[in-house]
Design a protein around this motif. Structure first.
Motif, PDB file in Angstrom:
ATOM      1  N   TYR A  20      80.228  39.096   8.232  1.00  0.00           N
ATOM      2  CA  TYR A  20      79.517  37.903   7.757  1.00  0.00           C
ATOM      3  C   TYR A  20      79.775  36.712   8.665  1.00  0.00           C
ATOM      4  N   ALA A  21      80.992  36.612   9.174  1.00  0.00           N
ATOM      5  CA  ALA A  21      81.329  35.496  10.047  1.00  0.00           C
ATOM      6  C   ALA A  21      80.561  35.542  11.363  1.00  0.00           C
ATOM      7  N   MET A  22      80.167  36.742  11.778  1.00  0.00           N
ATOM      8  CA  MET A  22      79.379  36.884  13.006  1.00  0.00           C
ATOM      9  C   MET A  22      77.890  36.648  12.772  1.00  0.00           C
ATOM     10  N   GLY A  23      77.517  36.331  11.536  1.00  0.00           N
ATOM     11  CA  GLY A  23      76.130  36.026  11.228  1.00  0.00           C
ATOM     12  C   GLY A  23      75.320  37.197  10.717  1.00  0.00           C
ATOM     13  N   ALA A  24      75.956  38.326  10.407  1.00  0.00           N
ATOM     14  CA  ALA A  24      75.224  39.485   9.909  1.00  0.00           C
ATOM     15  C   ALA A  24      74.788  39.266   8.472  1.00  0.00           C
ATOM     16  N   SER A  25      73.646  39.829   8.118  1.00  0.00           N
ATOM     17  CA  SER A  25      73.165  39.762   6.746  1.00  0.00           C
ATOM     18  C   SER A  25      73.911  40.775   5.877  1.00  0.00           C
ATOM     19  N   ASN A  26      73.612  40.760   4.578  1.00  0.00           N
ATOM     20  CA  ASN A  26      74.281  41.680   3.664  1.00  0.00           C
ATOM     21  C   ASN A  26      73.937  43.126   4.017  1.00  0.00           C
ATOM     22  N   TRP A  27      72.646  43.418   4.277  1.00  0.00           N
ATOM     23  CA  TRP A  27      72.254  44.782   4.611  1.00  0.00           C
ATOM     24  C   TRP A  27      72.827  45.209   5.956  1.00  0.00           C
ATOM     25  N   GLN A  28      72.843  44.308   6.933  1.00  0.00           N
ATOM     26  CA  GLN A  28      73.422  44.652   8.228  1.00  0.00           C
ATOM     27  C   GLN A  28      74.901  44.985   8.097  1.00  0.00           C
ATOM     28  N   THR A  29      75.595  44.256   7.240  1.00  0.00           N
ATOM     29  CA  THR A  29      77.010  44.538   7.009  1.00  0.00           C
ATOM     30  C   THR A  29      77.198  45.893   6.348  1.00  0.00           C
ATOM     31  N   VAL A  30      76.346  46.185   5.369  1.00  0.00           N
ATOM     32  CA  VAL A  30      76.437  47.480   4.688  1.00  0.00           C
ATOM     33  C   VAL A  30      76.127  48.618   5.651  1.00  0.00           C
ATOM     34  N   TYR A  31      75.065  48.445   6.444  1.00  0.00           N
ATOM     35  CA  TYR A  31      74.587  49.521   7.313  1.00  0.00           C
ATOM     36  C   TYR A  31      75.506  49.752   8.511  1.00  0.00           C
ATOM     37  N   ARG A  32      76.041  48.667   9.088  1.00  0.00           N
ATOM     38  CA  ARG A  32      76.783  48.792  10.334  1.00  0.00           C
ATOM     39  C   ARG A  32      78.305  48.796  10.151  1.00  0.00           C
ATOM     40  N   VAL A  33      78.787  48.349   8.990  1.00  0.00           N
ATOM     41  CA  VAL A  33      80.234  48.243   8.789  1.00  0.00           C
ATOM     42  C   VAL A  33      80.704  49.109   7.626  1.00  0.00           C
TER      43      VAL A  33
END
Length: 300
Positions: free
Chosen positions: A189-202
């Protein structure tokens, strides 16, 4: 006088502490041997079962058993149609249960608010994991076979089995998602990722070993279930292979049950051979689950 009284008091306290310690040690030994006895009894029963199955079934375990259809003669009986039917059934059950189960777990853990409605859904999912399998068979018979007019087909059986293992997959996937450290998500989140991007990539890459392990173990349970498929009308005798999702089918547990219900002793031996094949399938699936967990599990 006071010194003597103090010494006597200290001595009595030491005796009391020694007695308490001895009591705790005795209880520890009792429970230790109780648990050892329970474990030994379980292992003994398992060994007796395996030895009995091997001694009865190895004589009929050959290629003809795997390449032949069911027959009224035990010498010609095979498990080909049930084996292929099981593969067809798992081919339907696995993707449906995986998509619905993992999607539900992601929503409940990453998107749903922490309120009474979410708590109610979570409680119902946990309760569904303990519902007898025959209840899911009645549900599948009502919805898929009759209301949706799918008949006694592979797709109806696959959907029914997906409902059966869905609560298990949801709970296992939730536990895998919860095991992902929060600092990884916060960094995303601190890098500017959205909620879905965080779920998908992390979240998903970190949780996928636990998710896959839970899915494989749930499918292992589905392979051995018989009651839901009997309720929806899976055949007990079939001499052809399924050709599509709307074809009639049978599975290995039902075929084994059919053989064990025959009065001829030879059919019981053939059933033991079928049990060996089913156990090998379960062993392979469980081994794959353990390998995935050990291979890809990350240590944070």
């Amino acid at each position: 006088m006071k010194v003597a009284e103090q010494e006597a008091l200290n001595k009595s306290e030491r005796v009391g502490k020694t007695a308490k310690l001895s009591g705790r040690q005795l209880k520890n030994k009792i429970f230790k041997w109780l648990f050892i006895g329970a474990t030994g009894f379980s292992i003994l029963m398992l060994l007796i079962l395996i030895i009995r199955i091997l001694t009865q079934g190895l004589g009929y375990l050959d290629w003809d058993l795997l390449s032949s259809y069911a027959s009224r003669n035990p010498e010609d009986a095979g498990i080909l149609s049930a084996f292929v039917g099981t593969i067809w059934l798992m081919g339907v059950t696995a993707p449906i249960s995986f998509i619905l189960g993992v999607g539900t777990a992601i929503y409940l853990e990453e998107y749903a608010g922490k309120n009474r409605f979410t708590a109610l859904i979570q409680m119902n999912i946990s309760n569904l994991a303990g519902v007898p399998s025959v209840v899911f068979g009645l549900l599948g018979l009502t919805i898929f076979v009759r209301e949706m007019s799918l008949g006694r087909s592979v797709i109806a059986g696959g959907l029914t089995m997906a409902l059966l293992i869905l609560p298990i997959i949801v709970v296992a996937s939730q536990e895998a998602i919860r095991s992902v450290p929060n600092n990884l998500k916060e960094a995303s989140y601190a890098m500017g990722a959205s909620n879905w991007q965080t779920v998908y990539r992390v979240v998903l890459p970190a949780a996928i070993p636990g998710i896959l392990t839970g899915n494989i173990l749930a499918l292992s349970r589905a392979i051995g279930e018989t009651a839901p498929l009997i309720m929806i009308g899976a055949l007990t005798y079939i001499a052809f292979l399924p050709e599509g999702l709307l074809s009639q089918f049978t599975v290995m547990p039902i075929q084994i049950f059919n053989w064990t219900s025959r009065p001829q002793e030879e059919f019981h031996l053939v059933a033991a051979s079928g049990i060996i094949i089913l156990l090998l399938m379960l062993l392979i699936m469980n081994s794959v689950a353990v390998w995935i967990r050990n291979k890809f599990q990350r240590r944070f």
